[in-house]
Design an enzyme around this catalytic site. Structure first.
Site, PDB file in Angstrom:
ATOM      1  N   LYS A   1      11.508 -10.481  98.390  1.00 43.56           N
ATOM      2  CA  LYS A   1      12.195  -9.690  99.423  1.00 43.56           C
ATOM      3  C   LYS A   1      11.811 -10.145 100.834  1.00 43.56           C
ATOM      4  O   LYS A   1      10.802 -10.813 101.031  1.00 43.56           O
ATOM      5  CB  LYS A   1      11.969  -8.200  99.188  1.00 43.56           C
ATOM      6  CG  LYS A   1      12.806  -7.737  97.981  1.00 43.56           C
ATOM      7  CD  LYS A   1      12.820  -6.266  97.741  1.00 43.56           C
ATOM      8  CE  LYS A   1      13.813  -5.976  96.599  1.00 43.56           C
ATOM      9  NZ  LYS A   1      13.750  -4.617  96.110  1.00 43.56           N
TER      10      LYS A   1
ATOM     11  N   ARG B   1       9.809  -5.794  88.562  1.00 41.50           N
ATOM     12  CA  ARG B   1      11.134  -6.441  88.465  1.00 41.50           C
ATOM     13  C   ARG B   1      11.067  -7.707  89.304  1.00 41.50           C
ATOM     14  O   ARG B   1      10.889  -7.624  90.520  1.00 41.50           O
ATOM     15  CB  ARG B   1      12.207  -5.480  88.996  1.00 41.50           C
ATOM     16  CG  ARG B   1      13.616  -6.041  88.985  1.00 41.50           C
ATOM     17  CD  ARG B   1      14.591  -5.048  89.603  1.00 41.50           C
ATOM     18  NE  ARG B   1      15.941  -5.554  89.625  1.00 41.50           N
ATOM     19  CZ  ARG B   1      16.427  -6.388  90.555  1.00 41.50           C
ATOM     20  NH1 ARG B   1      15.642  -6.787  91.546  1.00 41.50           N
ATOM     21  NH2 ARG B   1      17.667  -6.809  90.488  1.00 41.50           N
TER      22      ARG B   1
HETATM   23  N1  PMM Z   1      16.014  -4.472  94.110  1.00 40.86           N
HETATM   24  C1  PMM Z   1      17.200  -5.097  94.083  1.00 40.86           C
HETATM   25  C2  PMM Z   1      18.148  -4.804  93.081  1.00 40.86           C
HETATM   26  N2  PMM Z   1      17.875  -3.901  92.117  1.00 40.86           N
HETATM   27  N3  PMM Z   1      16.389  -2.368  91.136  1.00 40.86           N
HETATM   28  C3  PMM Z   1      15.218  -1.736  91.148  1.00 40.86           C
HETATM   29  N4  PMM Z   1      14.939  -0.827  90.178  1.00 40.86           N
HETATM   30  N5  PMM Z   1      14.273  -1.964  92.099  1.00 40.86           N
HETATM   31  C4  PMM Z   1      14.472  -2.860  93.105  1.00 40.86           C
HETATM   32  O1  PMM Z   1      13.583  -3.020  93.972  1.00 40.86           O
HETATM   33  C5  PMM Z   1      15.722  -3.557  93.139  1.00 40.86           C
HETATM   34  C6  PMM Z   1      16.673  -3.278  92.120  1.00 40.86           C
HETATM   35  C7  PMM Z   1      17.516  -6.102  95.146  1.00 40.86           C
HETATM   36  O2  PMM Z   1      16.992  -7.356  94.817  1.00 40.86           O
HETATM   37  P1  PMM Z   1      17.888  -8.533  94.162  1.00 40.86           P
HETATM   38  O3  PMM Z   1      19.098  -8.714  95.065  1.00 40.86           O
HETATM   39  O4  PMM Z   1      17.023  -9.733  94.114  1.00 40.86           O
HETATM   40  O5  PMM Z   1      18.322  -8.112  92.799  1.00 40.86           O
END
Ligand code: PMM
Length: 316
Positions: free
Chosen positions: A244, A284
């Protein structure tokens, strides 16, 4: 708020496992919670515009191959998303989102890869569960679509309730808190109470602080430092710092430019180990192999906990 709900979560492990859809989810929860290692959720965005892997897995074969790779690298779940949540991103309609994720989930399920569906839409979640997804990862914590709780309650699947204040377009203007940790804790508590009221079983709920979602870098660091206050809610906690932008800021070069996403893996691994050591149930991440390796080191070193873990608090 329920006290001791992690006991309930863990008690699932002791129940007999039968057949049928609900029992399939029970088995998934059982397996994940029983695991002696923290849960690692691998990220698979089948979107053209996600901040880190956008566009790389828009093709079905490439997406499925990457999902299988994540599993082979040690992911317990592959989190499939069809709508970017990057700050400022435009929304896609439900049909487009479903068309992106469903074939991938279907093929991964056929290959025996456990999946979660990353969506805020009940319709997409329901179709994804029917296609073989095991868990609903809802970055809105049930706020974006009032029908979501009903779908999750009926399915009996695990549900990640992430802290969220609004869709990507409005996220930045919503990053205002009196005390970010106290406010996130209180708002997550409201999401938990709503879910329970809607009939979702306590032992299906996982919470997530939602790093980067209506959060500045300072907010993300405060949430990381004070994770035990969120663990105190009594639910398993998922931590999603992977690549991030606040990590890019931390690692900015001499020219003041943020480190690009591809160079944030080591920092991500560090945040994941810190979160798990503080008691997080899972992480994650995009870089599954590195994360699994680092968590193996943490385990081999005697799993020093910075605070009582879910497991310790929930042990009978
Ligand atoms: N961050 C993203 C997308 N989905 N779901 C959960 N549970 N927690 C998160 O911090 C989260 C998520 C955004 O990141 P990405 O674009 O790399 O998927």
């Amino acid at each position: 708020m329920l006290n001791g709900t992690s006991d309930a979560f863990l008690s699932v492990t002791t129940r007999a496992v039968g057949v049928g859809r609900r029992d399939r989810y029970r088995q998934v929860v059982t397996d994940l919670v029983r695991a002696r290692t923290p849960v690692v959720m691998g990220v698979l965005n089948v979107t053209p515009d996600s901040f880190s892997d956008g566009g790389r897995y828009a093709d079905l074969a490439a997406a499925v191959a990457h999902g299988v790779r994540l599993r082979d690298d040690g992911a317990h779940l592959v989190d499939v998303g069809g709508e970017s949540t990057r700050p400022g991103a435009d929304r896609v309609d439900a049909d487009t989102e479903a068309a992106r994720v469903l074939p991938v989930i279907r093929e991964l399920a056929a290959a025996g890869v456990p999946t979660s569906i990353d969506t805020t839409r009940a319709r997409v979640a329901e179709a994804a569960l029917a296609a073989g997804a095991d868990l609903v990862n809802d970055v809105s914590g049930g706020l974006a679509d009032p029908a979501m709780a009903r779908v999750v309650a009926a399915a009996g699947c695990p549900w990640v309730l992430m802290h969220w204040r609004g869709h990507a377009q409005r996220m930045a203007e919503l990053a205002s808190y009196v005390d970010v940790v106290g406010d996130v804790r209180a708002e997550l508590g409201q999401r938990i109470d709503e879910a329970l009221r809607a009939g979702v079983a306590a032992d299906r709920i996982v919470v997530d602080p939602g790093l980067g979602f209506a959060k500045t870098a300072a907010h993300n660091w405060a949430l990381t430092a004070r994770l035990p206050e969120l663990l105190d809610l009594g639910f398993p906690l998922l931590f999603g710092a992977s690549r991030k932008s606040y990590l890019g800021r931390l690692l900015a070069g001499p020219d003041g430019r943020d480190r690009p996403t591809a160079g944030r893996a080591a920092a991500t691994v560090a945040t994941s180990v810190l979160a798990v050591a503080a008691g997080a149930w899972g992480v994650r991440v995009h870089d599954v192999r590195d994360t699994v390796d680092a968590l193996a080191v943490w385990q081999a070193s005697g799993r020093p906990r910075l605070a009582p873990s879910t497991e310790q608090r929930g042990a009978p």
